[in-house]
Design a protein around this motif. Structure first.
Motif, short mmCIF file in Angstrom:
data_model
loop_
_atom_site.label_atom_id
_atom_site.label_comp_id
_atom_site.label_asym_id
_atom_site.label_seq_id
_atom_site.Cartn_x
_atom_site.Cartn_y
_atom_site.Cartn_z
N GLU A 93 0.88 -1.32 -0.14
CA GLU A 93 -0.08 0.08 0.17
C GLU A 93 0.85 1.33 -0.05
OE1 GLU A 93 -2.42 -0.10 3.49
OE2 GLU A 93 -3.53 -2.16 2.50
N GLN A 94 1.99 1.36 0.75
CA GLN A 94 3.00 2.54 0.61
C GLN A 94 4.40 2.22 0.89
OE1 GLN A 94 1.70 4.90 4.07
NE2 GLN A 94 3.38 6.19 3.73
N GLU A 95 5.00 2.62 -0.05
CA GLU A 95 6.47 2.43 0.14
C GLU A 95 7.04 3.01 0.96
OE1 GLU A 95 10.38 3.52 -2.88
OE2 GLU A 95 8.36 3.75 -3.75
N SER A 96 8.03 1.95 1.94
CA SER A 96 8.63 2.33 2.90
C SER A 96 9.95 2.99 2.87
CB SER A 96 8.89 1.09 3.99
OG SER A 96 9.34 -0.02 3.29
N VAL A 97 10.51 3.71 3.64
CA VAL A 97 11.62 4.49 3.62
C VAL A 97 12.75 4.09 4.38
CG1 VAL A 97 10.71 6.58 2.83
CG2 VAL A 97 11.09 6.16 5.07
N ARG A 98 14.07 4.09 3.85
CA ARG A 98 15.19 3.57 4.67
C ARG A 98 16.44 4.37 4.30
NH1 ARG A 98 11.89 -0.71 3.03
NH2 ARG A 98 12.60 -0.45 1.00
N PRO A 99 17.41 4.40 5.16
CA PRO A 99 17.51 3.43 6.62
C PRO A 99 16.41 3.93 7.64
CG PRO A 99 19.62 4.59 5.91
CD PRO A 99 18.62 5.23 5.16
N TYR A 121 17.82 -1.69 6.29
CA TYR A 121 18.88 -0.84 5.02
C TYR A 121 18.56 -1.83 3.74
CZ TYR A 121 21.46 -0.12 9.15
OH TYR A 121 21.77 0.29 10.55
N ASP A 122 18.42 -0.89 2.72
CA ASP A 122 18.55 -1.26 1.39
C ASP A 122 19.75 -1.97 1.03
OD1 ASP A 122 15.84 -0.84 0.52
OD2 ASP A 122 16.15 1.25 0.58
N VAL A 123 19.68 -3.24 0.57
CA VAL A 123 21.21 -3.65 0.12
C VAL A 123 20.87 -4.27 -1.21
CG1 VAL A 123 21.86 -3.98 2.45
CG2 VAL A 123 20.75 -6.02 1.18
N HIS A 124 21.96 -4.38 -1.95
CA HIS A 124 21.96 -4.53 -3.29
C HIS A 124 23.16 -5.92 -3.40
CE1 HIS A 124 19.32 -1.63 -4.72
NE2 HIS A 124 20.20 -0.76 -3.73
N LEU A 125 22.68 -7.15 -3.26
CA LEU A 125 23.50 -8.26 -3.11
C LEU A 125 22.92 -9.64 -3.79
CD1 LEU A 125 24.43 -7.90 0.70
CD2 LEU A 125 26.15 -7.44 -1.43
N SER A 126 23.72 -10.45 -4.21
CA SER A 126 23.07 -11.68 -4.61
C SER A 126 22.40 -12.51 -3.12
CB SER A 126 24.09 -12.59 -5.25
OG SER A 126 25.09 -13.05 -4.52
N HIS A 143 17.87 -6.29 -4.98
CA HIS A 143 17.63 -5.34 -3.96
C HIS A 143 16.83 -6.16 -3.17
CE1 HIS A 143 15.11 -1.41 -3.01
NE2 HIS A 143 15.75 -1.96 -2.01
N HIS A 144 17.42 -5.95 -1.77
CA HIS A 144 16.74 -6.67 -0.47
C HIS A 144 16.71 -5.48 0.43
CE1 HIS A 144 18.71 -10.09 -2.63
NE2 HIS A 144 17.77 -10.78 -2.31
N THR A 145 15.79 -5.80 1.31
CA THR A 145 15.68 -5.08 2.72
C THR A 145 16.02 -5.95 3.60
OG1 THR A 145 13.94 -3.68 2.07
CG2 THR A 145 14.22 -3.76 4.32
#
Length: 294
Positions: free
Chosen positions: A47-53, A86-91, A156-158
């Motif tokens: 419903e709503q995009e969350s913000v991070r960190p 945190y947003d991370v960009h990892l396999s 992209h993972h949280t």
């Protein structure tokens, strides 16, 4: 317990906001079910995009969780409990290393709060328990989900890192759990500091840990786990100790702990001289003289 070792939730939140300008969201609440659950649900919201960190802390959790599905036994006002997303960009294959990474960073930051002569009293037991002497002071739970909204790529993972640290009442908690437990009040007393002043420093300690986690994740994205191997060696509670590896209530292997590899796996040297890597997962590690798996 007659008193809280934390300032009011309002003061915690106000101080954290001022210390963490790079964070998109900071909340400190009186009571929640689980700070990890709140941040995971935010990431999965359609419903709503969350913000991070983002940071969520609470004076009390009704459903706090630890590794291997265990319940985190915290007491209101006597436990520091918070989580960061945190947003991370990892396999996906690189995500398990974030659990030891989080423990290394938290232990480093706690050591910095101590006098130099006492810093070695704090150590990290793989994958991420923090010990004071032989007692467990703090535990961490690292979880990840793919965000529903705002997802930028398949990598992209949280990642949500939750930390619980005993502030007081370790003796009572240890008797209840049947194992050695430590608390921050004892650490301060051993430094000849008044534990009643603890509340004045808690928000700043949380902020330092939260900031350091974010910096470490960025470093890991760029350079992998190699920069953290030596950092772990300085903190390693298991170094050259004989350990037993437990799974499903039975010993599946044993040997001597000899540090971590570049995938953050615990290395165990067997009696035959073979070095076997252990991946963080559904296992427990205990030293030969320990009473229970932890």
């Amino acid at each position: 317990m007659s008193q809280s070792f934390l300032p009011s939730p309002e003061l915690m939140q106000q101080t954290l906001w001022s210390c963490l300008p790079e964070f998109a969201s900071v909340q400190w609440l009186e009571q929640v079910n689980s700070t990890n659950i709140i941040l995971l649900q935010d990431a999965k919201s359609e419903e709503q995009e969350s913000v991070r960190p983002a940071l969520v802390g609470a004076h009390y959790q009704t459903s706090g969780r630890g590794r291997l599905g265990r319940k985190w036994a915290g007491q209101q006002g006597a436990t520091l409990m918070f989580s960061c997303a945190y947003d991370v960009h990892l396999s996906p294959s690189r995500l398990p290393a974030l659990a030891p990474l989080a423990g290394i960073v938290a232990c480093e930051q706690l050591r910095q709060a101590l006098e130099p002569s006492m810093q070695s009293s704090l150590s990290m037991k793989w994958p991420n328990d923090i010990l004071y002497g032989e007692g467990k002071l703090s535990g961490l739970l690292v979880e990840s989900v793919r965000p529903i909204l705002g997802r930028s790529s398949n990598q992209h993972h949280t990642v949500v890192i939750g930390m619980g640290m005993n502030l007081a009442d370790a003796e009572q908690l240890g008797a209840h759990l049947g194992r050695k437990v430590a608390d921050w009040a004892s650490v301060l007393r051993d430094m000849h500091k008044d534990e009643q002043l603890m509340s004045q420093s808690m928000a700043h300690l949380v902020a330092r840990i939260a900031k350091a986690w974010g910096e470490a994740i960025r470093l890991y994205e760029l350079e992998g786990f190699a920069p953290f191997i030596e950092r772990h060696r300085v903190l390693d509670a298991l170094a050259e100790q004989e350990i037993l590896v437990w799974q499903d209530g039975k010993v599946i292997s044993q040997g001597t702990a000899v540090g971590l590899d570049e995938q953050a796996r615990l290395l165990v040297r067997t009696e035959q001289g073979e070095v076997m890597p252990l991946l963080n997962g559904e296992i427990s590690i205990r030293t030969q003289d320990a009473d229970i798996p932890a």
